[in-house]
Design a protein around this motif. Sequence first.
Motif, PDB file in Angstrom:
ATOM      1  N   ALA A  23      -4.186 -20.072   8.347  1.00  0.00           N
ATOM      2  CA  ALA A  23      -4.121 -19.287   9.434  1.00  0.00           C
ATOM      3  C   ALA A  23      -2.517 -18.412   9.439  1.00  0.00           C
ATOM      4  O   ALA A  23      -2.964 -17.545   9.864  1.00  0.00           O
ATOM      5  CB  ALA A  23      -3.597 -20.209  10.397  1.00  0.00           C
ATOM      6  N   ARG A  24      -1.409 -18.467   8.793  1.00  0.00           N
ATOM      7  CA  ARG A  24      -0.547 -17.919   8.903  1.00  0.00           C
ATOM      8  C   ARG A  24      -0.632 -16.907   7.512  1.00  0.00           C
ATOM      9  O   ARG A  24      -0.332 -16.349   7.537  1.00  0.00           O
ATOM     10  CB  ARG A  24       1.029 -19.193   8.166  1.00  0.00           C
ATOM     11  CG  ARG A  24       1.239 -19.943   8.960  1.00  0.00           C
ATOM     12  CD  ARG A  24       2.808 -20.265   9.158  1.00  0.00           C
ATOM     13  NE  ARG A  24       2.834 -20.999   8.145  1.00  0.00           N
ATOM     14  CZ  ARG A  24       2.353 -22.789   8.158  1.00  0.00           C
ATOM     15  NH1 ARG A  24       1.668 -22.914   9.371  1.00  0.00           N
ATOM     16  NH2 ARG A  24       2.124 -23.245   7.065  1.00  0.00           N
ATOM     17  N   HIS A  26      -4.060 -15.928   6.466  1.00  0.00           N
ATOM     18  CA  HIS A  26      -4.659 -15.095   7.343  1.00  0.00           C
ATOM     19  C   HIS A  26      -3.447 -13.613   7.971  1.00  0.00           C
ATOM     20  O   HIS A  26      -4.067 -12.779   8.380  1.00  0.00           O
ATOM     21  CB  HIS A  26      -5.618 -15.080   7.834  1.00  0.00           C
ATOM     22  CG  HIS A  26      -6.579 -14.651   8.547  1.00  0.00           C
ATOM     23  ND1 HIS A  26      -6.500 -14.096   9.540  1.00  0.00           N
ATOM     24  CD2 HIS A  26      -7.927 -14.499   7.437  1.00  0.00           C
ATOM     25  CE1 HIS A  26      -7.917 -13.056   9.987  1.00  0.00           C
ATOM     26  NE2 HIS A  26      -8.535 -13.193   8.916  1.00  0.00           N
ATOM     27  N   HIS A  27      -3.038 -14.473   8.643  1.00  0.00           N
ATOM     28  CA  HIS A  27      -2.436 -13.728  10.035  1.00  0.00           C
ATOM     29  C   HIS A  27      -1.651 -12.827   9.528  1.00  0.00           C
ATOM     30  O   HIS A  27      -1.335 -11.391   9.632  1.00  0.00           O
ATOM     31  CB  HIS A  27      -1.882 -14.582  11.107  1.00  0.00           C
ATOM     32  CG  HIS A  27      -0.759 -13.451  12.267  1.00  0.00           C
ATOM     33  ND1 HIS A  27      -1.051 -13.400  12.766  1.00  0.00           N
ATOM     34  CD2 HIS A  27       0.767 -13.266  11.985  1.00  0.00           C
ATOM     35  CE1 HIS A  27      -0.259 -12.648  13.643  1.00  0.00           C
ATOM     36  NE2 HIS A  27       0.677 -12.872  13.555  1.00  0.00           N
ATOM     37  N   GLY A  28      -0.457 -12.841   8.215  1.00  0.00           N
ATOM     38  CA  GLY A  28       0.098 -12.179   7.806  1.00  0.00           C
ATOM     39  C   GLY A  28      -0.300 -11.248   7.094  1.00  0.00           C
ATOM     40  O   GLY A  28       0.377 -10.016   7.330  1.00  0.00           O
ATOM     41  N   ARG A  30      -3.086  -9.934   7.908  1.00  0.00           N
ATOM     42  CA  ARG A  30      -3.465  -8.526   9.196  1.00  0.00           C
ATOM     43  C   ARG A  30      -2.822  -7.594   9.336  1.00  0.00           C
ATOM     44  O   ARG A  30      -2.784  -7.036   9.780  1.00  0.00           O
ATOM     45  CB  ARG A  30      -3.943  -9.459  10.215  1.00  0.00           C
ATOM     46  CG  ARG A  30      -5.678 -10.482   9.958  1.00  0.00           C
ATOM     47  CD  ARG A  30      -6.635  -9.577   9.999  1.00  0.00           C
ATOM     48  NE  ARG A  30      -7.938 -10.251   9.773  1.00  0.00           N
ATOM     49  CZ  ARG A  30      -9.446  -9.911   8.995  1.00  0.00           C
ATOM     50  NH1 ARG A  30      -9.300  -7.826   9.602  1.00  0.00           N
ATOM     51  NH2 ARG A  30     -10.237 -10.424   9.426  1.00  0.00           N
ATOM     52  N   GLY A  31      -1.495  -9.168   9.575  1.00  0.00           N
ATOM     53  CA  GLY A  31      -0.281  -7.989   9.872  1.00  0.00           C
ATOM     54  C   GLY A  31      -0.068  -6.144   9.470  1.00  0.00           C
ATOM     55  O   GLY A  31       1.018  -5.285   9.148  1.00  0.00           O
TER      56      GLY A  31
END
Length: 52
Positions: A23-24, A26-28, A30-31
Motif C-alpha cells: 500500500a505504501r 502504491h500510494h507513493g 500514485r503521488g
Amino acid sequence: MIRHIAVWNVRDGSHGENLASVARVHHGFRGLRGCIPSLTHLEIGFDGSQLG
C-alpha cells in the motif's frame, strides 16, 4: 515514448506487514501524478499470491 518497469519484493514480514508495504509503494507511485509533467500514463499492479 519511454517506458519504465519496476519490480519490488515485499516478503520480509507478516502478511499484514507485507500488505501495508504494498500500500505504501502504491500510494507513493500514485503521488507522482501531477509532479512529473511528462507522465501521461501510470499503471500499478501487484502479485498478492507471493505475500506470505
